[in-house]
Design an enzyme around this catalytic site. Structure first.
Site, PDB file in Angstrom:
ATOM      1  N   ASP A 120       0.752  -1.256  -0.016  1.00 45.67           N
ATOM      2  CA  ASP A 120       0.013  -0.090  -0.088  1.00 45.67           C
ATOM      3  C   ASP A 120       0.791   1.304  -0.036  1.00 45.67           C
ATOM      4  O   ASP A 120       0.406   2.298   0.424  1.00 45.67           O
ATOM      5  CB  ASP A 120      -0.835   0.031   0.994  1.00 45.67           C
ATOM      6  CG  ASP A 120      -1.891  -1.154   1.363  1.00 45.67           C
ATOM      7  OD1 ASP A 120      -2.264  -1.781   0.157  1.00 45.67           O
ATOM      8  OD2 ASP A 120      -2.169  -1.631   2.126  1.00 45.67           O
ATOM      9  N   GLY A 168      -4.445  -4.168  -3.848  1.00 54.01           N
ATOM     10  CA  GLY A 168      -5.447  -3.093  -4.215  1.00 54.01           C
ATOM     11  C   GLY A 168      -4.814  -1.835  -4.659  1.00 54.01           C
ATOM     12  O   GLY A 168      -4.311  -1.001  -3.525  1.00 54.01           O
ATOM     13  N   HIS A 169      -4.807  -1.468  -5.872  1.00 52.47           N
ATOM     14  CA  HIS A 169      -3.780  -0.538  -6.299  1.00 52.47           C
ATOM     15  C   HIS A 169      -4.780   0.763  -6.768  1.00 52.47           C
ATOM     16  O   HIS A 169      -5.384   0.555  -7.709  1.00 52.47           O
ATOM     17  CB  HIS A 169      -2.920  -0.730  -7.520  1.00 52.47           C
ATOM     18  CG  HIS A 169      -1.975  -2.061  -6.957  1.00 52.47           C
ATOM     19  ND1 HIS A 169      -1.116  -2.521  -7.790  1.00 52.47           N
ATOM     20  CD2 HIS A 169      -1.844  -2.421  -5.849  1.00 52.47           C
ATOM     21  CE1 HIS A 169      -0.462  -3.243  -7.214  1.00 52.47           C
ATOM     22  NE2 HIS A 169      -0.699  -3.297  -5.820  1.00 52.47           N
ATOM     23  N   GLN A 210       1.806  -6.110  -3.099  1.00 43.57           N
ATOM     24  CA  GLN A 210       2.357  -6.091  -1.885  1.00 43.57           C
ATOM     25  C   GLN A 210       3.750  -5.506  -1.690  1.00 43.57           C
ATOM     26  O   GLN A 210       3.926  -4.221  -2.228  1.00 43.57           O
ATOM     27  CB  GLN A 210       2.497  -7.779  -1.497  1.00 43.57           C
ATOM     28  CG  GLN A 210       0.794  -8.257  -1.304  1.00 43.57           C
ATOM     29  CD  GLN A 210       0.413  -8.801  -2.361  1.00 43.57           C
ATOM     30  OE1 GLN A 210       1.407  -9.488  -3.309  1.00 43.57           O
ATOM     31  NE2 GLN A 210      -0.673  -8.420  -2.953  1.00 43.57           N
TER      32      GLN A 210
HETATM   33  P1  GDP Z   1      -0.771   0.531  -3.558  1.00 44.69           P
HETATM   34  O1  GDP Z   1      -1.422  -0.802  -3.126  1.00 44.69           O
HETATM   35  O2  GDP Z   1       0.859   0.403  -3.398  1.00 44.69           O
HETATM   36  O3  GDP Z   1      -0.961   0.804  -5.220  1.00 44.69           O
HETATM   37  O4  GDP Z   1      -1.398   1.638  -2.503  1.00 44.69           O
HETATM   38  P2  GDP Z   1      -2.809   1.690  -2.183  1.00 44.69           P
HETATM   39  O5  GDP Z   1      -3.598   2.260  -3.383  1.00 44.69           O
HETATM   40  O6  GDP Z   1      -3.299   0.405  -1.614  1.00 44.69           O
HETATM   41  O7  GDP Z   1      -2.695   2.828  -1.055  1.00 44.69           O
HETATM   42  C1  GDP Z   1      -2.123   4.066  -1.427  1.00 44.69           C
HETATM   43  C2  GDP Z   1      -3.265   5.314  -0.887  1.00 44.69           C
HETATM   44  O8  GDP Z   1      -2.455   6.328  -0.881  1.00 44.69           O
HETATM   45  C3  GDP Z   1      -4.142   5.344  -2.137  1.00 44.69           C
HETATM   46  O9  GDP Z   1      -5.455   5.651  -1.448  1.00 44.69           O
HETATM   47  C4  GDP Z   1      -3.875   6.379  -2.930  1.00 44.69           C
HETATM   48  O10 GDP Z   1      -4.861   7.343  -3.485  1.00 44.69           O
HETATM   49  C5  GDP Z   1      -3.109   7.292  -1.932  1.00 44.69           C
HETATM   50  N1  GDP Z   1      -1.932   8.254  -2.426  1.00 44.69           N
HETATM   51  C6  GDP Z   1      -0.743   7.740  -3.292  1.00 44.69           C
HETATM   52  N2  GDP Z   1       0.005   8.720  -3.392  1.00 44.69           N
HETATM   53  C7  GDP Z   1      -0.132   9.493  -2.768  1.00 44.69           C
HETATM   54  C8  GDP Z   1       0.312  10.639  -2.298  1.00 44.69           C
HETATM   55  O11 GDP Z   1       1.505  11.091  -2.588  1.00 44.69           O
HETATM   56  N3  GDP Z   1      -0.162  11.657  -1.319  1.00 44.69           N
HETATM   57  C9  GDP Z   1      -1.461  11.164  -0.836  1.00 44.69           C
HETATM   58  N4  GDP Z   1      -2.119  11.940   0.071  1.00 44.69           N
HETATM   59  N5  GDP Z   1      -1.863  10.085  -1.034  1.00 44.69           N
HETATM   60  C10 GDP Z   1      -1.454   9.237  -2.085  1.00 44.69           C
HETATM   61  P1  IMO Z   2      -1.054  -4.076  -2.380  1.00 47.31           P
HETATM   62  O1  IMO Z   2      -0.499  -4.682  -3.571  1.00 47.31           O
HETATM   63  C1  IMO Z   2      -0.870  -4.420   2.007  1.00 47.31           C
HETATM   64  C2  IMO Z   2      -1.047  -8.662   3.732  1.00 47.31           C
HETATM   65  C3  IMO Z   2      -2.350  -8.962   4.260  1.00 47.31           C
HETATM   66  C4  IMO Z   2      -1.725  -9.984   5.275  1.00 47.31           C
HETATM   67  C5  IMO Z   2      -0.685 -10.756   4.515  1.00 47.31           C
HETATM   68  C6  IMO Z   2      -1.186 -11.871   3.967  1.00 47.31           C
HETATM   69  O2  IMO Z   2      -2.212  -3.333  -2.318  1.00 47.31           O
HETATM   70  O3  IMO Z   2       0.229  -3.348  -1.500  1.00 47.31           O
HETATM   71  P2  IMO Z   2      -2.660 -12.723   1.956  1.00 47.31           P
HETATM   72  O4  IMO Z   2      -4.071 -12.528   1.877  1.00 47.31           O
HETATM   73  O5  IMO Z   2      -1.860 -12.172   0.927  1.00 47.31           O
HETATM   74  O6  IMO Z   2      -2.456 -14.160   2.376  1.00 47.31           O
HETATM   75  O7  IMO Z   2      -2.082 -11.794   3.426  1.00 47.31           O
HETATM   76  O8  IMO Z   2      -0.410  -9.651   3.411  1.00 47.31           O
HETATM   77  N1  IMO Z   2      -1.194  -8.097   2.095  1.00 47.31           N
HETATM   78  C7  IMO Z   2      -1.129  -6.815   1.949  1.00 47.31           C
HETATM   79  N2  IMO Z   2      -0.917  -5.717   2.804  1.00 47.31           N
HETATM   80  N3  IMO Z   2      -1.220  -4.360   0.957  1.00 47.31           N
HETATM   81  C8  IMO Z   2      -1.457  -5.321  -0.073  1.00 47.31           C
HETATM   82  O9  IMO Z   2      -1.250  -5.356  -1.344  1.00 47.31           O
HETATM   83  C9  IMO Z   2      -1.400  -6.767   0.535  1.00 47.31           C
HETATM   84  N4  IMO Z   2      -1.711  -7.984   0.071  1.00 47.31           N
HETATM   85  C10 IMO Z   2      -1.728  -8.743   1.238  1.00 47.31           C
HETATM   86  O10 IMO Z   2      -2.902  -7.893   5.061  1.00 47.31           O
HETATM   87  O11 IMO Z   2      -1.000  -9.253   6.306  1.00 47.31           O
HETATM   88 MG    MG Z   3      -2.894  -1.529  -1.864  1.00 43.44          MG
END
Ligand code: GDP
Ligand code: IMO
Ligand code: MG
Length: 420
Positions: A14, A41-42, A219
């Site tokens: 994340d 979840g991207h 991840q």
């Molecule tokens: P990912 O799984 O690595 O793609 O990241 P996620 O989408 O799960 O979580 C990142 C969160 O931070 C999302 O809600 C993005 O919209 C938000 N985000 C990404 N870059 C920035 C940033 O530079 N500033 C802020 N405030 N939010 C960001």
């Molecule tokens: P993105 O790509 C954050 C974590 C789960 C748990 C562990 C194992 O959005 O960064 P799983 O369901 O993979 O067997 O869970 O990994 N986890 C993540 N944490 N971002 C993710 O994906 C994750 N995918 C799995 O919360 O701790």
């Molecule tokens: Mg994510």
């Protein structure tokens, strides 16, 4: 110099990979996911609208680019069909633009059941996303799984049902008891069939032809099955090396490897987290950073940037540059800390990230302190445009890590990106 770049999560997921893949996809022809499944979840914003991608690569909103899922990915078929339909509101996905590897393993309702059951019965649950990820990779390693190429073949899919039913009566019982879930699983096969190809061969041909490829990790390095905080990890190879295994190509084709890190740290699920904050600063990060899981909606645990973990992450993946993201979330804090070492009650000062989760769980952070800032950060431009304290923080982090911070994120949109 090669024409393949890799972007991976540098922490516990994340970090904002989705946004950065979307930005970097501008300069590439193909974006490939190499591991994980719909546990990811991207998040990205398309014309101001929030989109969360779980399986489809985050370059999909650039017209004409190819997206592909490679062999190391696990695919949830009905969720992928729903995602293709969701994306259709923005771009129509034709098979020429979405290549699904016939070698990728398939997540079935059975695997989701096993994941959910294991979590609910465990004394120390991992806190998985309950998407069937672990059981699907386990079945793959056990050589009893079903690959996408076989799943979309009706006869082969029926053979797999039969084989598993014979060896495991509980599997047969699950199919009977949850006919609706299995019907959905069946129905997705015909819809995905036109997209299933020898994706690895096709990507290699493109690399040979000089096309640029961006590999998208899911991840983060600290959740890597080999190098992460085992057993509190996911079940795939999340570090850059996983990309070579999944796509099957020569490491010499690599141009750049980037790690994405938040300017602080978050973690969802269980496991040690030395810099975790359970005070008002942690609350600030959670609230301002909107730190709730994009997949499960769970609150993310928050804490200061951990340079011990990040140096380790850099060592595993060999970052040419770190993308320091969500810097804007730190705005308004008086003091900003970075963990430069751990202190352990028995082992004393620790600078190398421990392999032993029990030891990590007992580590206390040793911090270096930086001055905070109150000015809004620039949305777009150069890193050198940052205010003095923010720039001192970026340069300080770079010095502590020993590798460059090459980009900085200051907001959710494509343009909220600062470059060196
Ligand atoms: P990912 O799984 O690595 O793609 O990241 P996620 O989408 O799960 O979580 C990142 C969160 O931070 C999302 O809600 C993005 O919209 C938000 N985000 C990404 N870059 C920035 C940033 O530079 N500033 C802020 N405030 N939010 C960001
Ligand atoms: P993105 O790509 C954050 C974590 C789960 C748990 C562990 C194992 O959005 O960064 P799983 O369901 O993979 O067997 O869970 O990994 N986890 C993540 N944490 N971002 C993710 O994906 C994750 N995918 C799995 O919360 O701790
Ligand atoms: Mg994510």
């Amino acid at each position: 110099m090669g024409n393949v770049s890799i972007v991976v999560g540098a922490q516990w997921g994340d970090e904002g990979k989705g946004k950065w893949i979307d930005i970097l996809a501008r300069d590439t022809e193909i974006v490939a996911r190499f591991q994980g499944g719909n546990n990811a979840g991207h998040t990205l914003y398309v014309d101001g609208q929030k989109v969360v991608l779980k399986q489809i690569p985050s370059g999909i909103f650039h017209p004409g680019k190819i997206s592909t899922l490679c062999s190391g990915v696990v695919v949830n078929p009905s969720q992928l069909v729903a995602e293709i339909d969701m994306v259709a509101a923005f771009v129509k996905l034709v098979p020429e633009r979405l290549w699904l590897s016939a070698r990728a393993h398939v997540i079935s309702p059975w695997h989701i059941h096993l994941d959910t059951k294991a979590e609910s019965e465990a004394a120390n649950p991992i806190g998985t996303t309950k998407r069937g990820i672990g059981p699907t990779y386990a079945e793959k390693a056990n050589r009893t799984g079903i690959r996408l190429g076989d799943y979309v073949n009706n006869a082969h899919r029926q053979d797999w049902y039969e084989t598993l039913s014979k060896s495991n009566p509980k599997f047969a019982a699950h199919r009977q008891a949850h006919a609706d879930q299995w019907q959905e699983f069946e129905d997705a096969a015909a819809k995905l069939a036109p997209f299933v190809v020898d994706a690895e061969h096709m990507v290699r041909e493109q690399i040979k032809a000089g096309k640029r490829v961006l590999l998208e990790g899911a991840q983060g390095a600290l959740l890597d099955i080999n190098h992460g905080t085992y057993p509190f990890v996911t079940s795939s190879e999340t570090a850059a090396g996983g990309a070579f295994a999944s796509l099957g190509f020569a490491p010499r084709s690599i141009d750049k490897i980037y790690g994405v890190a938040k300017a602080y740290v978050t973690r969802v699920g269980s496991g040690a987290f030395p810099t975790e904050l359970k005070d008002s600063v942690g609350e600030h990060m959670a609230k301002v950073g909107k730190e709730f899981g994009a997949v499960t909606g769970r609150p993310r645990r928050c804490g200061w940037l951990d340079a011990v973990a990040l140096r380790y992450s850099g060592a595993i993946s060999g970052y040419d540059g770190l993308i320091l993201n969500k810097m804007d979330i730190l705005t308004g804090l008086d003091e900003i800390k970075v963990c430069i070492a751990y202190e352990h009650p028995v082992h004393g000062r620790i600078e190398n990230f421990p392999w032993d989760h029990a030891i990590l769980a007992e580590c206390k952070p040793v911090y270096k302190s930086f001055k905070g800032w109150t000015e809004e950060l620039p949305q777009g431009g150069k890193i050198s445009d940052l205010n003095k304290n923010a720039l001192d923080y970026v340069n300080g982090v770079e010095e502590i890590l020993g590798f460059p911070v090459s980009m900085v994120g200051t907001g959710v949109n494509r343009q909220d990106a600062l470059f060196r």
